[in-house]
Write a protein that holds these residues in place. Structure first.
Motif, PDB file in Angstrom:
ATOM      1  N   PRO A 104      15.141  -3.556   2.667  1.00 10.41           N
ATOM      2  CA  PRO A 104      15.697  -4.871   2.328  1.00 10.41           C
ATOM      3  C   PRO A 104      17.224  -4.859   2.297  1.00 10.41           C
ATOM      4  O   PRO A 104      17.814  -4.086   1.556  1.00 10.41           O
ATOM      5  CB  PRO A 104      15.118  -5.150   0.935  1.00 10.41           C
TER       6      PRO A 104
ATOM      7  N   LEU B 227      15.949   6.545   2.828  1.00 10.12           N
ATOM      8  CA  LEU B 227      14.492   6.660   2.958  1.00 10.12           C
ATOM      9  C   LEU B 227      13.858   6.885   1.586  1.00 10.12           C
ATOM     10  O   LEU B 227      12.808   6.318   1.281  1.00 10.12           O
ATOM     11  CB  LEU B 227      14.113   7.800   3.916  1.00 10.12           C
TER      12      LEU B 227
ATOM     13  N   PRO C 228       7.280  -2.018   5.289  1.00  9.01           N
ATOM     14  CA  PRO C 228       8.271  -3.079   5.098  1.00  9.01           C
ATOM     15  C   PRO C 228       9.589  -2.645   5.735  1.00  9.01           C
ATOM     16  O   PRO C 228       9.807  -1.448   5.969  1.00  9.01           O
ATOM     17  CB  PRO C 228       8.422  -3.144   3.576  1.00  9.01           C
TER      18      PRO C 228
ATOM     19  N   LEU D  91      13.735   3.558  -0.050  1.00 10.11           N
ATOM     20  CA  LEU D  91      12.657   2.731   0.518  1.00 10.11           C
ATOM     21  C   LEU D  91      11.301   3.160  -0.028  1.00 10.11           C
ATOM     22  O   LEU D  91      10.476   2.327  -0.404  1.00 10.11           O
ATOM     23  CB  LEU D  91      12.668   2.804   2.047  1.00 10.11           C
ATOM     24  N   LYS D  92      11.082   4.474  -0.073  1.00 10.06           N
ATOM     25  CA  LYS D  92       9.805   4.972  -0.611  1.00 10.06           C
ATOM     26  C   LYS D  92       9.600   4.469  -2.035  1.00 10.06           C
ATOM     27  O   LYS D  92       8.503   4.087  -2.415  1.00 10.06           O
ATOM     28  CB  LYS D  92       9.798   6.511  -0.609  1.00 10.06           C
ATOM     29  N   LYS D  93      10.681   4.489  -2.784  1.00  5.18           N
ATOM     30  CA  LYS D  93      10.598   4.089  -4.196  1.00  5.18           C
ATOM     31  C   LYS D  93      10.315   2.582  -4.318  1.00  5.18           C
ATOM     32  O   LYS D  93       9.440   2.173  -5.081  1.00  5.18           O
ATOM     33  CB  LYS D  93      11.923   4.435  -4.893  1.00  5.18           C
ATOM     34  N   ILE D  94      11.040   1.785  -3.562  1.00  6.15           N
ATOM     35  CA  ILE D  94      10.918   0.344  -3.775  1.00  6.15           C
ATOM     36  C   ILE D  94       9.692  -0.261  -3.124  1.00  6.15           C
ATOM     37  O   ILE D  94       9.362  -1.410  -3.388  1.00  6.15           O
ATOM     38  CB  ILE D  94      12.185  -0.428  -3.322  1.00  6.15           C
ATOM     39  N   CYS D  95       8.999   0.498  -2.269  1.00  8.29           N
ATOM     40  CA  CYS D  95       7.769  -0.087  -1.715  1.00  8.29           C
ATOM     41  C   CYS D  95       6.535   0.587  -2.281  1.00  8.29           C
ATOM     42  O   CYS D  95       5.428   0.350  -1.816  1.00  8.29           O
ATOM     43  CB  CYS D  95       7.780  -0.095  -0.196  1.00  8.29           C
ATOM     44  N   LYS D  96       6.723   1.382  -3.299  1.00  3.41           N
ATOM     45  CA  LYS D  96       5.570   2.039  -3.931  1.00  3.41           C
ATOM     46  C   LYS D  96       4.883   1.057  -4.876  1.00  3.41           C
ATOM     47  O   LYS D  96       5.525   0.422  -5.704  1.00  3.41           O
ATOM     48  CB  LYS D  96       6.043   3.265  -4.711  1.00  3.41           C
ATOM     49  N   ILE D  97       3.586   0.927  -4.720  1.00  2.00           N
ATOM     50  CA  ILE D  97       2.849  -0.012  -5.575  1.00  2.00           C
ATOM     51  C   ILE D  97       2.404   0.711  -6.842  1.00  2.00           C
ATOM     52  O   ILE D  97       1.787   1.746  -6.779  1.00  2.00           O
ATOM     53  CB  ILE D  97       1.631  -0.589  -4.825  1.00  2.00           C
TER      54      ILE D  97
END
Lengths: 304, 304
Positions: free
Chosen positions: A227, A295, A224, A298-304
């Motif tokens: 954001p 970064l 992604p 980003l890793k945190k917020i796109c982790k499912i």
């Protein structure tokens, strides 16, 4: 002769004129090689092979020099610097070109006099026949990794040359529209796969606000975008993305899938800063640590 | 009276007529409540509150019954079942509606006779005034979580009612175009934030092939779509996505940010199966384990 940098970019240095829904600026330091090299300089020693006119401002040169960017291959020719005038409308997704004055770019004949040749080479979006001429200069034991970019105009007008370039590079950066145009595939995964089959081991498809996609021998990987609740000027997002990716790769000294994935993460982050202000203004305010922090977010917020 | 399921969906059951670049099918079992409930049934006990006409095929009813879906609130009225005819062109991104015959849907007055009321309630895309009438029936100690969907038509024609609904739900599912339309914000993060401010604790913006975005009190989270090299029929992707999300939440028996993030992962995966064949055909072939396997793949390929 200057010490060989780890990475060199062959591309454009430009004076842009921009308008966005948030404002207009008549003189903006731009060009693919400027954005790319500035982004890459956070990670590695990078050189610029490009051409400018006699009107090229001393202060722009200083912007690059301050980051230790090697300008031994930045050639000044009689005439004016390449000039691009564009605007963005409300959706900010694609630039509308209002005027292009190639000027000295018409006489651009890049000649890499580095000895040895840099380990990492990036052919930014220029005439694919010019890219081929650079590729002829790029060989030797030192060379590790060559990547290129291109654009719709060349795919339309010089498809055969674009395909020749693709057969000779390790990686290609392309936006989603260009990937579809080149392959005739609407589905982006199929398009990336088709480009992979044309030669490049790594196919990186840029999707603007929707992030990026990597197609490699191990299949597809998706990213992604970071954001942002405010995109001020998208100019240079793609070039600074590529600069972040290639800069990180050059700093790693080798490329494998794991390193490439981290590199794309950094590229994503660099681009997210670039678009927050006009031209290089935002990147000039930040430090490498800012990339690492963002970064992690980003890793945190796109982790499912 | 039937035993109260964990989750109930109020929406449409339809007979669709579809054409895509890959083929056409004149009679496809469709409707928001059908896709939603079928998707949710992999995770939890779900009921359907909807209306069909006397022409509604027995075999479609069986499709839902086979998954243990409670049809005590699937009402049959004199007349024909809601019928939607649509097509997708090459880019497969948005459906073009060719014909809508509301038929018995005109007399749809959902009445929830469950006692107690299901813990989880989903108001699929129907007239927001109807959604408000259902909300009036949805209360009591058992109730845990209510979510809704809507569409451009209602935002355009009944904005005040849509806003009333939003003030009364915990979560809203909306696509990117609708989020922009509702808020007037081009930037999707700002749009999601604005909707969050209208009431819902969780705002889930669906971006089709570009994945989804979650806006919560802890800010924004981003999800890529599962990358598919072949999208056969996008119909029902959004409803089965919501069904996967709500089904997983209902199975967890409570909602917090962590659970919601996993739920969106499952919703993404369910939708990725839905679009691989016409209607419910693909979902009917798979088992819950298939979701888990594909979710592991997605986690791997989107890890930076």
């Amino acid at each position: 002769m200057a010490k060989t940098p780890n990475l060199v970019v062959i591309g454009t240095v430009a004076i842009d004129e921009l308008s966005t829904p948030f404002g207009a600026q008549q003189i903006v330091f731009g060009g693919s090689a400027s954005y790319f090299s500035y982004a890459a300089s956070f990670f590695t020693k990078v050189g610029v092979a490009a051409v400018v006119g006699q009107d090229f401002p001393v202060e722009y040169r200083k912007v690059l020099e301050e980051k230790g960017i090697d300008l031994s291959h930045l050639v000044t020719l009689p005439g004016k610097t390449f000039h691009w005038k564009g605007k963005y409308e409300a959706d900010m997704n694609s630039a509308i070109t209002l005027q292009t004055d190639l000027n000295v770019l018409l006489d651009f004949k890049p000649e890499l006099r580095y000895d040895p040749i840099p380990e990492f080479v990036f052919l930014a979006n220029v005439d694919p026949d010019l890219q081929l001429k650079v590729l002829d200069q790029v060989h030797g034991a030192s060379l590790k990794f060559v990547a290129c970019d291109t654009m719709n105009f060349w795919i339309q007008s010089k498809r055969a040359s674009v395909e020749k370039v693709l057969r000779r590079v390790h990686a290609v950066f392309m936006n989603d529209g260009e990937a579809r145009q080149l392959t005739g595939e609407v589905n982006l995964i199929k398009a990336a796969q088709a480009i992979h089959n044309m030669g490049p081991e790594y196919v990186i498809v840029k999707k603007g606000e929707h992030g990026a996609l990597l197609y490699s021998h191990e299949g597809v990987f998706v990213y992604p975008a970071y954001p942002l609740d405010s995109v001020y000027d998208p100019t240079g997002a793609g070039d600074s993305f590529a600069g972040g990716v290639m800069g990180y790769l050059a700093s790693a000294k080798k490329v494998n899938l794991k390193i490439m994935k981290t590199a794309i993460g950094y590229g994503t982050i660099v681009a997210s800063f670039t678009v927050e202000k006009f031209g290089l203004d935002r990147l000039r305010e930040i430090k490498r640590e800012n990339f690492d922090k963002r970064l992690e977010v980003l890793k945190k917020i796109c982790k499912i």
